[in-house]
Design a protein around this motif. Sequence first.
Motif, PDB file in Angstrom:
ATOM      1  N   SER A 102       7.292 -53.750 -13.817  1.00  0.00           N
ATOM      2  CA  SER A 102       5.870 -53.905 -14.094  1.00  0.00           C
ATOM      3  C   SER A 102       5.572 -53.225 -15.429  1.00  0.00           C
ATOM      4  CB  SER A 102       5.042 -53.254 -12.987  1.00  0.00           C
ATOM      5  OG  SER A 102       3.706 -53.100 -13.410  1.00  0.00           O
ATOM      6  N   ILE A 103       5.168 -54.020 -16.399  1.00  0.00           N
ATOM      7  CA  ILE A 103       4.904 -53.472 -17.730  1.00  0.00           C
ATOM      8  C   ILE A 103       3.780 -52.436 -17.666  1.00  0.00           C
ATOM      9  CG2 ILE A 103       4.054 -54.038 -20.044  1.00  0.00           C
ATOM     10  CD1 ILE A 103       5.660 -56.673 -19.809  1.00  0.00           C
ATOM     11  N   GLY A 104       2.757 -52.708 -16.884  1.00  0.00           N
ATOM     12  CA  GLY A 104       1.656 -51.745 -16.746  1.00  0.00           C
ATOM     13  C   GLY A 104       2.113 -50.424 -16.165  1.00  0.00           C
ATOM     14  N   ASP A 105       2.982 -50.505 -15.137  1.00  0.00           N
ATOM     15  CA  ASP A 105       3.502 -49.274 -14.524  1.00  0.00           C
ATOM     16  C   ASP A 105       4.378 -48.494 -15.497  1.00  0.00           C
ATOM     17  OD1 ASP A 105       2.161 -49.963 -12.211  1.00  0.00           O
ATOM     18  OD2 ASP A 105       3.976 -50.558 -11.104  1.00  0.00           O
ATOM     19  N   VAL A 106       5.238 -49.208 -16.227  1.00  0.00           N
ATOM     20  CA  VAL A 106       6.123 -48.543 -17.188  1.00  0.00           C
ATOM     21  C   VAL A 106       5.299 -47.902 -18.300  1.00  0.00           C
ATOM     22  CG1 VAL A 106       7.925 -48.890 -18.939  1.00  0.00           C
ATOM     23  CG2 VAL A 106       8.149 -49.957 -16.688  1.00  0.00           C
ATOM     24  N   ALA A 107       4.319 -48.639 -18.828  1.00  0.00           N
ATOM     25  CA  ALA A 107       3.474 -48.095 -19.898  1.00  0.00           C
ATOM     26  C   ALA A 107       2.712 -46.857 -19.408  1.00  0.00           C
ATOM     27  CB  ALA A 107       2.502 -49.161 -20.394  1.00  0.00           C
ATOM     28  N   GLY A 108       2.206 -46.910 -18.178  1.00  0.00           N
ATOM     29  CA  GLY A 108       1.499 -45.757 -17.622  1.00  0.00           C
ATOM     30  C   GLY A 108       2.416 -44.553 -17.462  1.00  0.00           C
ATOM     31  N   ALA A 109       3.640 -44.804 -16.990  1.00  0.00           N
ATOM     32  CA  ALA A 109       4.600 -43.709 -16.813  1.00  0.00           C
ATOM     33  C   ALA A 109       5.023 -43.127 -18.161  1.00  0.00           C
ATOM     34  CB  ALA A 109       5.820 -44.204 -16.037  1.00  0.00           C
ATOM     35  N   VAL A 110       5.204 -43.986 -19.163  1.00  0.00           N
ATOM     36  CA  VAL A 110       5.552 -43.512 -20.509  1.00  0.00           C
ATOM     37  C   VAL A 110       4.414 -42.652 -21.043  1.00  0.00           C
ATOM     38  CG1 VAL A 110       5.872 -44.222 -22.923  1.00  0.00           C
ATOM     39  CG2 VAL A 110       7.149 -45.377 -21.101  1.00  0.00           C
ATOM     40  N   ARG A 111       3.197 -43.154 -20.924  1.00  0.00           N
ATOM     41  CA  ARG A 111       2.027 -42.419 -21.423  1.00  0.00           C
ATOM     42  C   ARG A 111       1.948 -41.032 -20.769  1.00  0.00           C
ATOM     43  NH1 ARG A 111      -1.128 -46.391 -20.943  1.00  0.00           N
ATOM     44  NH2 ARG A 111      -1.107 -47.024 -23.110  1.00  0.00           N
ATOM     45  N   GLU A 112       2.095 -40.996 -19.451  1.00  0.00           N
ATOM     46  CA  GLU A 112       2.009 -39.727 -18.731  1.00  0.00           C
ATOM     47  C   GLU A 112       3.141 -38.771 -19.132  1.00  0.00           C
ATOM     48  OE1 GLU A 112       2.056 -38.030 -14.147  1.00  0.00           O
ATOM     49  OE2 GLU A 112       1.630 -40.146 -14.501  1.00  0.00           O
ATOM     50  N   ASN A 113       4.363 -39.290 -19.190  1.00  0.00           N
ATOM     51  CA  ASN A 113       5.518 -38.452 -19.537  1.00  0.00           C
ATOM     52  C   ASN A 113       5.387 -37.883 -20.952  1.00  0.00           C
ATOM     53  OD1 ASN A 113       7.783 -37.559 -18.064  1.00  0.00           O
ATOM     54  ND2 ASN A 113       9.151 -38.793 -19.323  1.00  0.00           N
ATOM     55  N   VAL A 114       4.937 -38.719 -21.884  1.00  0.00           N
ATOM     56  CA  VAL A 114       4.782 -38.281 -23.276  1.00  0.00           C
ATOM     57  C   VAL A 114       3.693 -37.219 -23.380  1.00  0.00           C
ATOM     58  CG1 VAL A 114       3.975 -39.047 -25.554  1.00  0.00           C
ATOM     59  CG2 VAL A 114       5.724 -40.373 -24.328  1.00  0.00           C
ATOM     60  N   ILE A 115       2.559 -37.452 -22.728  1.00  0.00           N
ATOM     61  CA  ILE A 115       1.459 -36.477 -22.795  1.00  0.00           C
ATOM     62  C   ILE A 115       1.896 -35.126 -22.235  1.00  0.00           C
ATOM     63  CG2 ILE A 115      -0.811 -35.891 -21.835  1.00  0.00           C
ATOM     64  CD1 ILE A 115      -1.497 -38.925 -22.083  1.00  0.00           C
ATOM     65  N   VAL A 116       2.534 -35.138 -21.081  1.00  0.00           N
ATOM     66  CA  VAL A 116       2.969 -33.883 -20.456  1.00  0.00           C
ATOM     67  C   VAL A 116       3.965 -33.151 -21.355  1.00  0.00           C
ATOM     68  CG1 VAL A 116       4.301 -32.922 -18.532  1.00  0.00           C
ATOM     69  CG2 VAL A 116       2.491 -34.579 -18.079  1.00  0.00           C
ATOM     70  N   ALA A 117       4.952 -33.870 -21.877  1.00  0.00           N
ATOM     71  CA  ALA A 117       5.983 -33.229 -22.700  1.00  0.00           C
ATOM     72  C   ALA A 117       5.403 -32.674 -23.997  1.00  0.00           C
ATOM     73  CB  ALA A 117       7.108 -34.221 -22.999  1.00  0.00           C
ATOM     74  N   VAL A 118       4.609 -33.469 -24.696  1.00  0.00           N
ATOM     75  CA  VAL A 118       4.063 -33.023 -25.984  1.00  0.00           C
ATOM     76  C   VAL A 118       3.111 -31.845 -25.795  1.00  0.00           C
ATOM     77  CG1 VAL A 118       2.595 -33.691 -27.938  1.00  0.00           C
ATOM     78  CG2 VAL A 118       4.409 -35.238 -27.148  1.00  0.00           C
ATOM     79  N   GLU A 119       2.215 -31.941 -24.803  1.00  0.00           N
ATOM     80  CA  GLU A 119       1.266 -30.839 -24.605  1.00  0.00           C
ATOM     81  C   GLU A 119       1.963 -29.557 -24.155  1.00  0.00           C
ATOM     82  OE1 GLU A 119      -1.948 -32.305 -22.114  1.00  0.00           O
ATOM     83  OE2 GLU A 119      -2.927 -33.217 -23.844  1.00  0.00           O
ATOM     84  N   ARG A 120       2.974 -29.689 -23.289  1.00  0.00           N
ATOM     85  CA  ARG A 120       3.691 -28.508 -22.804  1.00  0.00           C
ATOM     86  C   ARG A 120       4.482 -27.842 -23.923  1.00  0.00           C
ATOM     87  NH1 ARG A 120       8.773 -27.921 -21.343  1.00  0.00           N
ATOM     88  NH2 ARG A 120       9.161 -30.137 -21.143  1.00  0.00           N
ATOM     89  N   MET A 121       5.134 -28.638 -24.752  1.00  0.00           N
ATOM     90  CA  MET A 121       6.006 -28.059 -25.777  1.00  0.00           C
ATOM     91  C   MET A 121       5.269 -27.609 -27.039  1.00  0.00           C
ATOM     92  SD  MET A 121       9.436 -30.399 -25.459  1.00  0.00           S
ATOM     93  CE  MET A 121      10.338 -29.381 -26.615  1.00  0.00           C
ATOM     94  N   THR A 122       4.157 -28.266 -27.360  1.00  0.00           N
ATOM     95  CA  THR A 122       3.485 -27.954 -28.623  1.00  0.00           C
ATOM     96  C   THR A 122       2.156 -27.231 -28.458  1.00  0.00           C
ATOM     97  OG1 THR A 122       2.239 -30.036 -28.718  1.00  0.00           O
ATOM     98  CG2 THR A 122       4.477 -30.028 -29.677  1.00  0.00           C
ATOM     99  N   GLY A 123       1.519 -27.383 -27.304  1.00  0.00           N
ATOM    100  CA  GLY A 123       0.185 -26.826 -27.128  1.00  0.00           C
ATOM    101  C   GLY A 123      -0.904 -27.685 -27.749  1.00  0.00           C
ATOM    102  N   LEU A 124      -0.526 -28.800 -28.376  1.00  0.00           N
ATOM    103  CA  LEU A 124      -1.511 -29.715 -28.948  1.00  0.00           C
ATOM    104  C   LEU A 124      -2.130 -30.567 -27.851  1.00  0.00           C
ATOM    105  CD1 LEU A 124       0.621 -31.007 -31.956  1.00  0.00           C
ATOM    106  CD2 LEU A 124      -1.361 -29.496 -32.118  1.00  0.00           C
ATOM    107  N   GLU A 125      -3.383 -30.947 -28.032  1.00  0.00           N
ATOM    108  CA  GLU A 125      -4.028 -31.876 -27.109  1.00  0.00           C
ATOM    109  C   GLU A 125      -3.667 -33.300 -27.553  1.00  0.00           C
ATOM    110  OE1 GLU A 125      -8.447 -33.451 -25.737  1.00  0.00           O
ATOM    111  OE2 GLU A 125      -8.270 -32.014 -27.392  1.00  0.00           O
TER     112      GLU A 125
END
Length: 151
Positions: A102-125
């Motif tokens: 499901s492209i929608g599911d994959v895109a949602g999971a990518v979005r969530e994974n990227v947001i969590v990783a970037v915010e956790r590692m950089t502190g940027l919003e």
Amino acid sequence: MTDSERSGENMPVTKRGGGSAATRGRTTIADGVVEKIAGMAARDVVGVHAMGSGFSRTLGAVRDRVPGGGGGKAGVTRGVKAEVGEVQTALDLEIVVDYGVSIGDVAGAVRENVIVAVERMTGLEVVEVNIAVSDVKLPDEEEDEPESRLQ
């Protein structure tokens, strides 16, 4: 001048090294750092076959095989573009998904994974993660990467 002014009793006291270490200087994060983090996080999602368009993957595969071609950074950040400010970042990702997911599911999971990783590692919003699905990898398709002529 009064006696108390001469003795320094009313003078403000300046403490050396006052305040927490976090307030003593500034940290900047390069676009490429955020791009690497986002690229790694996106690749971790099941259903993401590759990052970038077919053309960029083909060029990247050739560059990866040429000695000194800079393949390390290019491979991780392929298909990722970040704009980094002082406290926020925005990302654009181009992905290739596996057929049948499901492209929608994959895109949602990518979005969530990227947001969590970037915010956790950089502190940027992370204010936005735009995802463009540029292709679907069919089960019987061969990889787009050309064969190496180098030996």
